[in-house]
Design a protein around this motif. Structure first.
Motif, PDB file in Angstrom:
ATOM      1  N   THR A  50       0.882  -1.313  -0.454  1.00 42.56           N
ATOM      2  CA  THR A  50      -0.001   0.110   0.170  1.00 42.56           C
ATOM      3  C   THR A  50       0.959   1.293  -0.171  1.00 42.56           C
ATOM      4  O   THR A  50       0.710   2.105  -0.315  1.00 42.56           O
ATOM      5  N   VAL A  51       1.879   1.209   0.122  1.00 46.08           N
ATOM      6  CA  VAL A  51       2.772   2.667   0.614  1.00 46.08           C
ATOM      7  C   VAL A  51       3.401   2.778  -1.076  1.00 46.08           C
ATOM      8  O   VAL A  51       4.011   4.166  -1.157  1.00 46.08           O
ATOM      9  N   THR A  52       2.830   1.864  -1.872  1.00 47.50           N
ATOM     10  CA  THR A  52       3.078   1.977  -3.151  1.00 47.50           C
ATOM     11  C   THR A  52       2.331   2.999  -4.366  1.00 47.50           C
ATOM     12  O   THR A  52       1.981   2.674  -5.488  1.00 47.50           O
ATOM     13  N   LEU A  53       0.631   2.862  -3.188  1.00 46.71           N
ATOM     14  CA  LEU A  53      -0.257   3.228  -4.183  1.00 46.71           C
ATOM     15  C   LEU A  53      -0.429   4.567  -3.277  1.00 46.71           C
ATOM     16  O   LEU A  53       0.828   5.367  -3.325  1.00 46.71           O
ATOM     17  N   PRO A  54      -0.879   5.101  -4.867  1.00 44.52           N
ATOM     18  CA  PRO A  54      -0.784   6.849  -5.276  1.00 44.52           C
ATOM     19  C   PRO A  54      -1.805   8.095  -4.106  1.00 44.52           C
ATOM     20  O   PRO A  54      -2.260   6.440  -3.207  1.00 44.52           O
ATOM     21  N   ARG A  55      -0.805   8.462  -3.651  1.00 40.89           N
ATOM     22  CA  ARG A  55      -1.698   9.423  -2.353  1.00 40.89           C
ATOM     23  C   ARG A  55      -2.378  10.538  -3.239  1.00 40.89           C
ATOM     24  O   ARG A  55      -2.293  11.068  -4.131  1.00 40.89           O
ATOM     25  N   LYS A  56      -4.204  10.616  -2.365  1.00 44.95           N
ATOM     26  CA  LYS A  56      -4.461  12.076  -3.066  1.00 44.95           C
ATOM     27  C   LYS A  56      -4.807  13.080  -1.573  1.00 44.95           C
ATOM     28  O   LYS A  56      -5.289  12.754  -0.803  1.00 44.95           O
ATOM     29  N   ARG A  57      -4.867  14.246  -1.806  1.00 47.95           N
ATOM     30  CA  ARG A  57      -4.940  14.966  -1.142  1.00 47.95           C
ATOM     31  C   ARG A  57      -6.863  14.710  -1.014  1.00 47.95           C
ATOM     32  O   ARG A  57      -7.552  14.572  -2.063  1.00 47.95           O
TER      33      ARG A  57
ATOM     34  N   ALA B 241      -1.962  14.489   7.524  1.00 46.11           N
ATOM     35  CA  ALA B 241      -1.674  13.387   8.110  1.00 46.11           C
ATOM     36  C   ALA B 241      -2.563  12.528   8.767  1.00 46.11           C
ATOM     37  O   ALA B 241      -2.309  13.087   9.589  1.00 46.11           O
TER      38      ALA B 241
ATOM     39  N   TRP C 112     -15.308  13.628  -6.198  1.00 49.44           N
ATOM     40  CA  TRP C 112     -13.782  13.588  -6.684  1.00 49.44           C
ATOM     41  C   TRP C 112     -13.746  14.210  -7.405  1.00 49.44           C
ATOM     42  O   TRP C 112     -14.192  14.620  -9.007  1.00 49.44           O
TER      43      TRP C 112
ATOM     44  N   THR D  55      -2.471  18.551  -7.567  1.00 39.66           N
ATOM     45  CA  THR D  55      -3.689  16.869  -7.879  1.00 39.66           C
ATOM     46  C   THR D  55      -4.644  16.577  -8.087  1.00 39.66           C
ATOM     47  O   THR D  55      -5.509  17.657  -7.206  1.00 39.66           O
TER      48      THR D  55
ATOM     49  N   GLY E  48      -8.118  14.579  -6.126  1.00 40.21           N
ATOM     50  CA  GLY E  48      -8.950  15.282  -4.669  1.00 40.21           C
ATOM     51  C   GLY E  48     -10.090  14.082  -4.644  1.00 40.21           C
ATOM     52  O   GLY E  48     -10.609  14.461  -4.818  1.00 40.21           O
TER      53      GLY E  48
END
Length: 157
Positions: free
Chosen positions: A6-13, A47, A77, A85, A87
């Motif tokens: 999961t640390v490789t997945l994209p992050r969304k604001r 966060a 979305w 980015t 969000g």
């Protein structure tokens, strides 16, 4: 030890706001010092913070009001655009503010110029098109007792 994928997945604001109204059904909007248009009370989810906790924190910081938000009305979305980015924006039911609550509103002058009650039409004039669509959807969701999923401010399903 292997790394959690999961640390490789994209992050969304993520942002969280509140639909606050008065006894006449007008929506509370705030006028930021750093934008050319009005906003919905709320802000960025930090966060490790839940959206519900974020909106309660933001209402306390922005308006000086200890409001416990109610149910989720809208998840929106928002696609990426120049300088921003993608969000997820969530809008919770902040309820109907009584006159005694309204009289306790205190704005942080470095962040907000003013606040105002706005009809749906006035909100459409003060807000960006995206935020105006989100407010309209939230009012509908509140009236219908539903929650709506939006994409870029428009009902997607």
């Amino acid at each position: 030890m292997t790394q959690d994928f999961t640390v490789t997945l994209p992050r969304k604001r993520m942002g969280a706001g509140a639909l606050l109204t008065d006894g006449q059904g007008r929506v509370l909007l705030v006028e930021p010092t750093y934008k050319d248009y009005w906003e919905i009370p709320g802000g960025a989810v930090e966060a490790g913070e839940s959206p519900l906790t974020a909106v309660a924190r933001e209402l306390k910081e922005e308006l000086g009001l200890p409001v416990r938000p109610g149910r989720l009305l809208v998840t929106d979305w928002v696609p990426p655009r120049e300088g921003r980015t993608e969000g997820l924006m969530m809008l919770f039911d902040g309820g109907i503010l009584a006159p005694e609550q309204t009289s306790q509103i205190r704005l942080p002058i470095e962040e907000l110029r003013s606040w105002a009650w706005s009809t749906e039409r006035e909100a459409g004039e003060r807000l960006s098109e995206l935020l105006a669509r989100r407010i309209t959807a939230a009012l509908r969701a509140r009236a219908d007792g539903t929650a709506l999923y939006l994409e870029n401010g428009s009902v997607a399903i």
